[in-house]
Scaffold this active site. Structure first.
Site, PDB file in Angstrom:
ATOM      1  N   HIS A 101       0.857  -1.180   0.000  1.00 18.61           N
ATOM      2  CA  HIS A 101       0.000   0.000   0.000  1.00 18.61           C
ATOM      3  C   HIS A 101       0.899   1.238   0.000  1.00 18.61           C
ATOM      4  O   HIS A 101       2.116   1.146   0.189  1.00 18.61           O
ATOM      5  CB  HIS A 101      -0.911  -0.008   1.217  1.00 18.61           C
ATOM      6  CG  HIS A 101      -1.978  -1.059   1.155  1.00 18.61           C
ATOM      7  ND1 HIS A 101      -2.926  -1.207   2.134  1.00 18.61           N
ATOM      8  CD2 HIS A 101      -2.250  -2.018   0.229  1.00 18.61           C
ATOM      9  CE1 HIS A 101      -3.739  -2.189   1.819  1.00 18.61           C
ATOM     10  NE2 HIS A 101      -3.342  -2.707   0.675  1.00 18.61           N
ATOM     11  N   CYS A 110      -5.102   1.349   6.642  1.00 18.60           N
ATOM     12  CA  CYS A 110      -5.836   0.138   7.007  1.00 18.60           C
ATOM     13  C   CYS A 110      -5.362  -0.390   8.361  1.00 18.60           C
ATOM     14  O   CYS A 110      -4.199  -0.264   8.728  1.00 18.60           O
ATOM     15  CB  CYS A 110      -5.714  -0.919   5.916  1.00 18.60           C
ATOM     16  SG  CYS A 110      -4.039  -1.456   5.548  1.00 18.60           S
ATOM     17  N   CYS A 129      -1.381  -1.113   7.501  1.00 21.65           N
ATOM     18  CA  CYS A 129      -0.585   0.112   7.341  1.00 21.65           C
ATOM     19  C   CYS A 129      -0.549   0.940   8.622  1.00 21.65           C
ATOM     20  O   CYS A 129       0.463   1.576   8.920  1.00 21.65           O
ATOM     21  CB  CYS A 129      -1.134   0.945   6.194  1.00 21.65           C
ATOM     22  SG  CYS A 129      -0.947   0.122   4.595  1.00 21.65           S
ATOM     23  N   GLU A 179       1.427   3.715   2.105  1.00 22.74           N
ATOM     24  CA  GLU A 179       2.201   4.012   3.307  1.00 22.74           C
ATOM     25  C   GLU A 179       3.462   3.152   3.381  1.00 22.74           C
ATOM     26  O   GLU A 179       4.532   3.645   3.738  1.00 22.74           O
ATOM     27  CB  GLU A 179       1.360   3.771   4.570  1.00 22.74           C
ATOM     28  CG  GLU A 179       0.111   4.603   4.637  1.00 22.74           C
ATOM     29  CD  GLU A 179      -1.126   3.929   4.046  1.00 22.74           C
ATOM     30  OE1 GLU A 179      -2.217   4.195   4.546  1.00 22.74           O
ATOM     31  OE2 GLU A 179      -0.993   3.162   3.060  1.00 22.74           O
TER      32      GLU A 179
END
Length: 143
Positions: A51, A76, A85, A53
């Protein structure tokens, strides 16, 4: 324009680079800033990949305690195809996270924010939310 909005709009622009490969995940951008300078950035990779991040954090080394993370969508809080994350941000040592929009996914929906706040990370929500939500609307609720 204030710095928070400036960097969030930069994260929004970056999130567009995630398309179409990231689908069905939403296209998210993350910009890491220290002393008003971007030190790293990332966006959501293809399904099963990092993701935004994680991409940004992986490009950083050293102490991140004075870094602010600007993320277009709430980090998330759950483990799916990838680690959470929000947990990665906590472990990184970052002390401030700015989020444009909360994640409507019921698996997350405020839980990522709560995870950060429980670890005494300063969280600001709603920066450039109009611009970001307009962009994200077609991609939310489909993952």
């Amino acid at each position: 324009m204030d710095y928070d909005k400036k960097f969030m709009l930069q994260a929004l622009k970056l999130s567009q680079s995630a398309l179409p490969q990231c689908q069905p995940n939403p296209p998210v951008g993350c910009v890491l800033v220290r002393d008003e300078q971007v030190i790293s950035q990332g966006y959501t990779q293809k399904i099963g990949g990092n993701h935004a991040e994680i991409e940004a954090l992986n490009a950083c080394v050293g102490d991140l305690s004075t870094v602010t993370a600007y993320v277009t969508l709430e980090p998330c809080s759950f483990v799916g195809r990838t680690p959470a994350c929000a947990s990665a941000l906590v472990k990184s040592g970052i002390k401030r996270v700015v989020v444009a929009c909360l994640d409507p996914d019921p698996r997350n929906s405020g839980k990522g924010i709560q995870m950060l706040m429980n670890k005494r990370i300063e969280v600001d929500i709603g920066v450039a939310s109009k611009e970001v939500s307009e962009f994200l609307k077609p991609y939310l609720g489909r993952s």
